[in-house]
Design an enzyme around this catalytic site. Structure first.
Site, PDB file in Angstrom:
ATOM      1  N   CYS A 264       0.829  -1.206   0.000  1.00  0.00           N
ATOM      2  CA  CYS A 264       0.000   0.000   0.000  1.00  0.00           C
ATOM      3  C   CYS A 264       0.868   1.264   0.000  1.00  0.00           C
ATOM      4  CB  CYS A 264      -0.984  -0.029   1.160  1.00  0.00           C
ATOM      5  SG  CYS A 264      -2.059  -1.458   1.093  1.00  0.00           S
ATOM      6  N   HIS A 354      -3.739  -5.188   0.087  1.00  0.00           N
ATOM      7  CA  HIS A 354      -3.566  -5.776   1.421  1.00  0.00           C
ATOM      8  C   HIS A 354      -3.501  -7.300   1.364  1.00  0.00           C
ATOM      9  CE1 HIS A 354      -4.241  -2.253   4.097  1.00  0.00           C
ATOM     10  NE2 HIS A 354      -4.820  -1.775   3.011  1.00  0.00           N
ATOM     11  N   GLU A 356      -2.654  -9.207   3.737  1.00  0.00           N
ATOM     12  CA  GLU A 356      -3.101  -9.793   5.016  1.00  0.00           C
ATOM     13  C   GLU A 356      -4.611 -10.011   5.024  1.00  0.00           C
ATOM     14  OE1 GLU A 356      -4.664  -5.949   5.499  1.00  0.00           O
ATOM     15  OE2 GLU A 356      -2.689  -6.530   4.762  1.00  0.00           O
TER      16      GLU A 356
END
Length: 385
Positions: A264, A354, A356
């Protein structure tokens, strides 16, 4: 932002965009006044993770899913210690949360943390407006005594813009901390916190990485004091054009050839470190359903995003940089925005989304494995040398 205690659900509220468009509804969460950048998120679930994502600092988030709050609020899913959005916009709030982990309603949580919101407006019309006109400044006003429309519009237009905002140090940890490896420790990583989500170091810990999370102001000396096998630059809010300090730290890491991974905001920092520019997107990418192609494998992933800025790098060629050759490794299939970079002559790569995935799909989890493989390769080469 000014707030008071939560009012009745019939308390009037007004949303005012900087171009003069007005939506009238009811107060949701705290009653008061707030300002920020109006953006929309396309996620149908995971609102708790969105609210607590530091990347949303100073943004008023419009939820495109019409019914929000169904699962209430629990104490397990927050991505940080507080809600970071400056305002929240929903169409149809759940009247009663229904989930075995719920501890309180979303309305109560917003009120408790002083987050001003609005409900009962046409969020589809608002989203279409932002898609056509672009993300812009907005104010939410609620309470018994609302200012006149002209006064509200003037206050919105006096609020700071996101372009030129330097925000990462405002949301990052002030003190270093360590997330221990789960099971056998295999690597040590220095993670520069520019607005990191809690799930990110956890995903690395699952892979045997001891993560030293450092403040956004960390120096090169601070990074290497933990003797890292790799360096990570996190997500975060604000305009990457203001992030001169993280850029200089990353350039020092690139000089040393330490394995590097950014996500990001970290992707935008890598872009700047390599000499590319950045620019503000019209309305950005937010939500958990963005299609991205990994150009190194041809695989298409459904990914979780929150970014209003992007890297300006050529899609059709390998670029020469001060650190060797670089190429665009990932691209958004909706609009061809750069979604990842990789160096071909040094162990460094990044993505704009992202991996995660809290909340969101897990299609991109392999990127943490790619990072561990990179560190393994560099360690083995160092041992041979």
């Amino acid at each position: 932002m000014t707030t008071s205690t939560r009012g009745a659900t019939k308390t009037p509220a007004v949303l005012v965009l900087e171009d003069g468009r007005i939506f009238r509804g009811r107060a949701y969460g705290a009653v008061g006044v707030t300002f920020g950048e109006a953006v929309f998120s396309t996620g149908m679930t995971g609102y708790q993770e969105t609210l607590t994502d530091p990347s949303y600092h100073r943004q008023v988030v419009v939820m495109t899913a019409p019914h929000i709050g169904n699962t209430g609020v629990n104490d397990e899913d927050p991505e940080s210690k507080r809600i970071w959005v400056s305002g929240y916009v929903v169409r149809d709030p759940a009247r009663v949360p229904s989930n075995w982990r719920s501890r309180r309603s979303l309305d109560e949580e917003l009120a408790q943390q002083g987050v001003v919101g609005i409900s009962g407006i046409d969020t589809r019309a608002l989203t279409r407006h932002l898609r056509e006109r672009g993300a812009m400044r907005v104010g939410i006003f609620s309470g018994a005594a609302l200012p006149d429309e002209g006064t509200m519009l003037t206050e919105v237009r006096q609020a700071p813009e996101m372009k030129g905002a330097n925000l990462s140090a405002e949301v990052a940890t002030k003190e270093p901390y360590v997330v221990p490896a789960i099971g056998e420790k295999k690597f040590t990583v220095a993670a520069v916190d520019l607005g990191i989500k809690g799930m990110t170091p956890h995903r690395m810990a699952e892979r045997g990485i001891e993560v030293h999370v450092l403040p956004a102001t960390a120096s090169v000396e601070d990074v290497y004091a933990v003797q890292p096998d790799g360096v990570f630059f996190s997500n975060g809010p604000g305009d990457p054009a203001t992030a001169d300090h993280p850029v200089s730290v990353m350039q020092a890491v690139l000089e040393r050839g330490t394995p590097l991974f950014g996500i990001c905001f970290g992707n935008q920092i890598l872009g700047r470190a390599l000499g590319f520019g950045t620019y503000k997107l019209k309305y950005g990418h937010r939500g958990i359903n963005q299609p991205v192609q990994d150009r190194t494998t041809g695989k298409v992933e459904v990914t979780a995003h929150n970014h209003g800025f992007a890297v300006d790098a050529p899609l059709d060629k390998v670029s020469e940089t001060p650190y060797g050759r670089a190429e665009v490794s990932h691209v958004c299939l909706n609009d061809n925005v750069v979604e990842g970079l990789q160096l071909l002559d040094r162990p460094a790569f990044s993505v704009q989304y992202h991996p995660e995935a809290a909340a969101g799909p897990h299609d991109a989890a392999y990127l943490f494995d790619r990072f561990t493989s990179l560190m393994s390769t560099v360690l083995m080469e160092g041992q041979r040398a």
